[in-house]
Design a protein around this motif. Structure first.
Motif, PDB file in Angstrom:
ATOM      1  N   THR A 181       0.778  -1.251   0.030  1.00 11.16           N
ATOM      2  CA  THR A 181       0.075  -0.024   0.070  1.00 11.16           C
ATOM      3  C   THR A 181       0.909   1.402   0.028  1.00 11.16           C
ATOM      4  O   THR A 181       0.636   2.300   0.558  1.00 11.16           O
ATOM      5  N   GLU A 182       2.218   1.168  -0.619  1.00  9.09           N
ATOM      6  CA  GLU A 182       3.056   2.368  -0.427  1.00  9.09           C
ATOM      7  C   GLU A 182       2.273   3.480  -1.342  1.00  9.09           C
ATOM      8  O   GLU A 182       1.710   3.295  -2.518  1.00  9.09           O
ATOM      9  N   SER A 183       2.364   4.852  -0.582  1.00  7.39           N
ATOM     10  CA  SER A 183       1.893   5.932  -1.261  1.00  7.39           C
ATOM     11  C   SER A 183       2.634   6.470  -2.239  1.00  7.39           C
ATOM     12  O   SER A 183       3.849   6.346  -1.851  1.00  7.39           O
ATOM     13  N   ASP A 184       2.434   7.545  -3.245  1.00 10.53           N
ATOM     14  CA  ASP A 184       3.311   8.082  -4.192  1.00 10.53           C
ATOM     15  C   ASP A 184       3.113   9.488  -4.003  1.00 10.53           C
ATOM     16  O   ASP A 184       2.202  10.292  -4.613  1.00 10.53           O
ATOM     17  N   PRO A 185       4.293  10.057  -3.545  1.00 14.74           N
ATOM     18  CA  PRO A 185       4.250  11.596  -3.561  1.00 14.74           C
ATOM     19  C   PRO A 185       4.150  12.234  -4.823  1.00 14.74           C
ATOM     20  O   PRO A 185       3.726  13.352  -5.163  1.00 14.74           O
ATOM     21  N   LYS A 186       4.581  11.397  -5.882  1.00 13.39           N
ATOM     22  CA  LYS A 186       4.570  12.147  -7.097  1.00 13.39           C
ATOM     23  C   LYS A 186       3.260  12.266  -7.952  1.00 13.39           C
ATOM     24  O   LYS A 186       3.101  12.708  -9.240  1.00 13.39           O
ATOM     25  N   SER A 187       2.281  11.339  -7.594  1.00 15.17           N
ATOM     26  CA  SER A 187       0.948  11.086  -7.856  1.00 15.17           C
ATOM     27  C   SER A 187       0.029  12.230  -7.629  1.00 15.17           C
ATOM     28  O   SER A 187      -0.124  12.607  -6.472  1.00 15.17           O
ATOM     29  N   PRO A 188      -0.807  12.809  -8.499  1.00 11.79           N
ATOM     30  CA  PRO A 188      -1.652  13.892  -8.294  1.00 11.79           C
ATOM     31  C   PRO A 188      -3.001  13.140  -7.950  1.00 11.79           C
ATOM     32  O   PRO A 188      -4.085  13.813  -7.463  1.00 11.79           O
ATOM     33  N   THR A 189      -3.418  11.950  -7.986  1.00 13.54           N
ATOM     34  CA  THR A 189      -4.455  11.237  -7.660  1.00 13.54           C
ATOM     35  C   THR A 189      -4.897  10.881  -6.375  1.00 13.54           C
ATOM     36  O   THR A 189      -3.975  10.985  -5.305  1.00 13.54           O
ATOM     37  N   CYS A 190      -6.127  10.822  -5.937  1.00 12.98           N
ATOM     38  CA  CYS A 190      -6.323  10.344  -4.283  1.00 12.98           C
ATOM     39  C   CYS A 190      -7.362   8.911  -4.550  1.00 12.98           C
ATOM     40  O   CYS A 190      -8.389   9.140  -5.126  1.00 12.98           O
ATOM     41  N   PRO A 191      -6.732   7.878  -3.867  1.00  9.59           N
ATOM     42  CA  PRO A 191      -5.582   8.030  -3.504  1.00  9.59           C
ATOM     43  C   PRO A 191      -4.371   7.868  -4.398  1.00  9.59           C
ATOM     44  O   PRO A 191      -4.495   7.723  -5.699  1.00  9.59           O
ATOM     45  N   SER A 192      -3.241   8.264  -4.028  1.00  5.12           N
ATOM     46  CA  SER A 192      -2.140   8.230  -4.730  1.00  5.12           C
ATOM     47  C   SER A 192      -1.536   7.137  -5.439  1.00  5.12           C
ATOM     48  O   SER A 192      -0.911   7.373  -6.613  1.00  5.12           O
ATOM     49  N   SER A 193      -2.010   5.967  -4.900  1.00  4.78           N
ATOM     50  CA  SER A 193      -1.520   4.590  -5.685  1.00  4.78           C
ATOM     51  C   SER A 193      -2.849   3.812  -5.344  1.00  4.78           C
ATOM     52  O   SER A 193      -3.391   3.742  -4.268  1.00  4.78           O
ATOM     53  N   GLU A 194      -3.397   3.283  -6.619  1.00  8.77           N
ATOM     54  CA  GLU A 194      -4.652   2.705  -6.605  1.00  8.77           C
ATOM     55  C   GLU A 194      -4.536   1.319  -5.745  1.00  8.77           C
ATOM     56  O   GLU A 194      -5.416   1.036  -4.956  1.00  8.77           O
ATOM     57  N   LYS A 195      -3.245   0.921  -5.549  1.00 13.00           N
ATOM     58  CA  LYS A 195      -3.175  -0.530  -4.751  1.00 13.00           C
ATOM     59  C   LYS A 195      -3.501  -0.289  -3.324  1.00 13.00           C
ATOM     60  O   LYS A 195      -3.682  -1.204  -2.765  1.00 13.00           O
ATOM     61  N   GLN A 196      -3.588   1.022  -2.950  1.00 13.35           N
ATOM     62  CA  GLN A 196      -4.172   1.192  -1.446  1.00 13.35           C
ATOM     63  C   GLN A 196      -5.512   0.718  -1.220  1.00 13.35           C
ATOM     64  O   GLN A 196      -5.727   0.102  -0.235  1.00 13.35           O
ATOM     65  N   LYS A 197      -6.173   0.822  -2.147  1.00 14.62           N
ATOM     66  CA  LYS A 197      -7.505   0.158  -2.414  1.00 14.62           C
ATOM     67  C   LYS A 197      -7.700  -1.300  -2.033  1.00 14.62           C
ATOM     68  O   LYS A 197      -8.616  -1.984  -1.615  1.00 14.62           O
ATOM     69  N   ASN A 198      -6.499  -2.203  -2.332  1.00 12.27           N
ATOM     70  CA  ASN A 198      -6.579  -3.540  -2.250  1.00 12.27           C
ATOM     71  C   ASN A 198      -6.768  -3.854  -0.716  1.00 12.27           C
ATOM     72  O   ASN A 198      -7.698  -4.760  -0.439  1.00 12.27           O
ATOM     73  N   LEU A 199      -6.053  -3.159  -0.055  1.00 11.15           N
ATOM     74  CA  LEU A 199      -6.435  -3.232   1.590  1.00 11.15           C
ATOM     75  C   LEU A 199      -7.755  -3.004   1.814  1.00 11.15           C
ATOM     76  O   LEU A 199      -8.186  -3.332   2.696  1.00 11.15           O
ATOM     77  N   SER A 200      -8.092  -1.475   1.477  1.00 11.09           N
ATOM     78  CA  SER A 200      -9.203  -1.044   2.010  1.00 11.09           C
ATOM     79  C   SER A 200     -10.419  -1.678   1.698  1.00 11.09           C
ATOM     80  O   SER A 200     -11.424  -2.030   2.251  1.00 11.09           O
ATOM     81  N   LYS A 201     -10.669  -2.580   0.499  1.00 10.55           N
ATOM     82  CA  LYS A 201     -11.645  -3.373   0.112  1.00 10.55           C
ATOM     83  C   LYS A 201     -11.603  -4.752   0.930  1.00 10.55           C
ATOM     84  O   LYS A 201     -12.607  -5.165   1.521  1.00 10.55           O
ATOM     85  N   LEU A 202     -10.514  -5.058   1.447  1.00 10.46           N
ATOM     86  CA  LEU A 202     -10.611  -6.358   2.328  1.00 10.46           C
ATOM     87  C   LEU A 202     -11.011  -5.947   3.521  1.00 10.46           C
ATOM     88  O   LEU A 202     -11.868  -6.607   4.056  1.00 10.46           O
ATOM     89  N   LEU A 203     -10.742  -4.658   4.050  1.00  6.14           N
ATOM     90  CA  LEU A 203     -11.256  -4.107   5.428  1.00  6.14           C
ATOM     91  C   LEU A 203     -12.805  -4.013   5.569  1.00  6.14           C
ATOM     92  O   LEU A 203     -13.288  -4.388   6.466  1.00  6.14           O
ATOM     93  N   VAL A 204     -13.250  -3.648   4.173  1.00  7.21           N
ATOM     94  CA  VAL A 204     -14.693  -3.370   4.236  1.00  7.21           C
ATOM     95  C   VAL A 204     -15.244  -4.884   4.200  1.00  7.21           C
ATOM     96  O   VAL A 204     -16.334  -4.942   4.984  1.00  7.21           O
ATOM     97  N   GLU A 205     -14.883  -5.688   3.748  1.00  7.89           N
ATOM     98  CA  GLU A 205     -15.390  -7.142   3.543  1.00  7.89           C
ATOM     99  C   GLU A 205     -15.165  -7.728   4.845  1.00  7.89           C
ATOM    100  O   GLU A 205     -16.527  -8.351   5.313  1.00  7.89           O
TER     101      GLU A 205
END
Length: 418
Positions: free
Chosen positions: A24-48
């Motif tokens: 879930t490493e974040s990316d300071p160079k990315s302008p998106t939120c979240p800065s790295s889409e892979k952070q959602k992989n953990l977040s989806k699991l937490l919701v489940e």
């Protein structure tokens, strides 16, 4: 409530070891939120997992925030409180392919990490290891960080949620859960929806040593300095070229050597810290972070930096500069002092969990810093991790279990005192 301290069926260690294996490493160079889409992989699991516990409103929004509510089980009118942690890990060290290792019944030895024997967690270098004799310590394998910052906090909140749903005899009001992305790159609450969250007070589970609770952070600004030089072909540059790269280097070299740096300060002393430099002959950019526990001191640090820049530029005729200050966060103590009950309950909960409560200041910031100024007062409770952002990061299983117990006591104390 004595019953809380008798709970032994913790799942926090198992959860933690699963969560850290998700990159879930974040990316300071990315302008998106979240800065790295892979952070959602953990977040989806937490919701489940929250839904499986019976927490029916658990959801992940498009920006990577997880919201959930543990419903009240009391007739009392209790303030709505929130527990918050961040799912991302620091880009300072790789968080890919983390292999957690449990060192059972620690006896005070140096811990050599197996995939890189040069990485040694030395007893003498980590004073808090003295408190871990006989406990079980989790480390990474030597090639990555561990991710205790802040997957320890995530696992603790998840296990506490499970226990609150399992044990209705632990009385509490509505408990909100918030998991954020991008805390490690300073954007953890950029797109949080506080109206949706609906909490009055909060606690981040993002601290270090067991028993500690923090109500004070740095105040923080960022400074960007742009140096405009004069580019000329180097074969014809005599008395014409003005190198922005050389100016940038001289600015760095002119910074104070024995004060105002992270290497030379401690406790509540502030600093001017260069964190990035890039450029060409024609244009160079320097990025600094300015920190101090007293907000009023930021301006004087920035003025000192500006004086250094102007003094250096006197020797480079024709060069110009831009000096841009950006507010980052402010010392949450300015807000928390207005709501002493939040800290009082946090301290009492730690004591009820069987630990000596210790109020601390952070030489850094948390999501709670900004949340406090956004209208959600939010101190920081220990999560048990140590040596954050590097390969020597470690956490104690028993300290994580104490953090879970502390969460349960916090929830119960707000109900008890309502």
């Amino acid at each position: 409530m004595n019953f809380i301290n008798k709970i032994t069926d913790f799942t926090v260690s198992e959860r933690f070891q699963r969560y850290v294996q998700i990159d879930t490493e974040s990316d300071p160079k990315s302008p998106t939120c979240p800065s790295s889409e892979k952070q959602k992989n953990l977040s989806k699991l937490l919701v489940e997992e929250l839904l499986e516990m019976g927490i029916s409103d658990a959801e992940l929004d498009e920006n990577g925030y997880v919201y959930a509510t543990i419903p009240s089980n009391t007739e009392k009118q209790v303030p709505v409180i929130c527990f918050c942690s961040h799912v991302d890990t620091s880009p300072d060290c790789s968080g890919k392919d983390v292999k957690p290792i449990v060192h059972s019944n620690y006896r005070g030895q140096n811990i050599v990490l197996p995939e890189d024997s040069s990485v040694v967690i030395r007893f003498d270098d980590h004073p808090d290891l003295a408190d871990q004799i006989g406990k079980d310590i989790i480390t990474a394998s030597g090639t990555t960080l561990l991710g205790a910052d802040d997957k320890a906090g995530v696992a603790e909140i998840m296990d506490a949620a499970r226990l609150l749903m399992k044990h209705p005899e632990i009385k509490h009001g509505d408990i909100k859960i918030l998991f954020t992305p991008d805390e490690e790159i300073g954007r953890g609450v950029d797109k949080v929806n506080l109206n949706k969250l609906g909490a009055e007070f909060a606690y981040t589970m993002d601290g270090e040593k067991a028993g500690t609770i923090e109500d004070e952070t740095f105040s923080a600004d960022g400074v960007k300095i742009i140096i405009n030089g004069i580019s000329v072909h180097p074969g014809f540059a005599k008395d014409k070229m003005v190198s922005a790269i050389k100016i940038a280097g001289k600015i760095i070299d002119s910074l104070p050597k024995d004060r105002l740096s992270p290497e030379t300060t401690e406790e509540k002393e502030g600093f001017i810290h260069p964190v990035g430099i890039s450029g060409t002959v024609e244009r160079a950019e320097l990025n600094f972070i300015i920190r101090d526990h007293a907000t009023k001191n930021l301006k004087s640090h920035e003025q000192e930096l500006k004086f250094i820049v102007e003094n250096v530029l006197h020797g480079f005729k024709g060069a110009t500069y831009e000096f841009v200050v950006t507010e980052q966060y402010r010392n949450m103590k300015e807000i928390l002092d207005q709501y002493p009950k939040i800290m009082d309950i946090g301290m009492e909960a730690i004591e009820r969990a069987g630990l000596k409560a210790e109020r601390r200041s952070i030489r850094g910031g948390t999501d709670g810093s900004r949340l406090s100024f956004m209208g959600l007062p939010c101190p920081n409770i220990f999560a048990g991790g140590h040596a954050f952002h590097g390969k020597m990061e470690w956490v104690s299983v028993q300290d994580m279990e104490k953090a879970v117990t502390t969460i349960l006591h916090v929830a119960n104390l707000w109900e008890e005192k309502a």
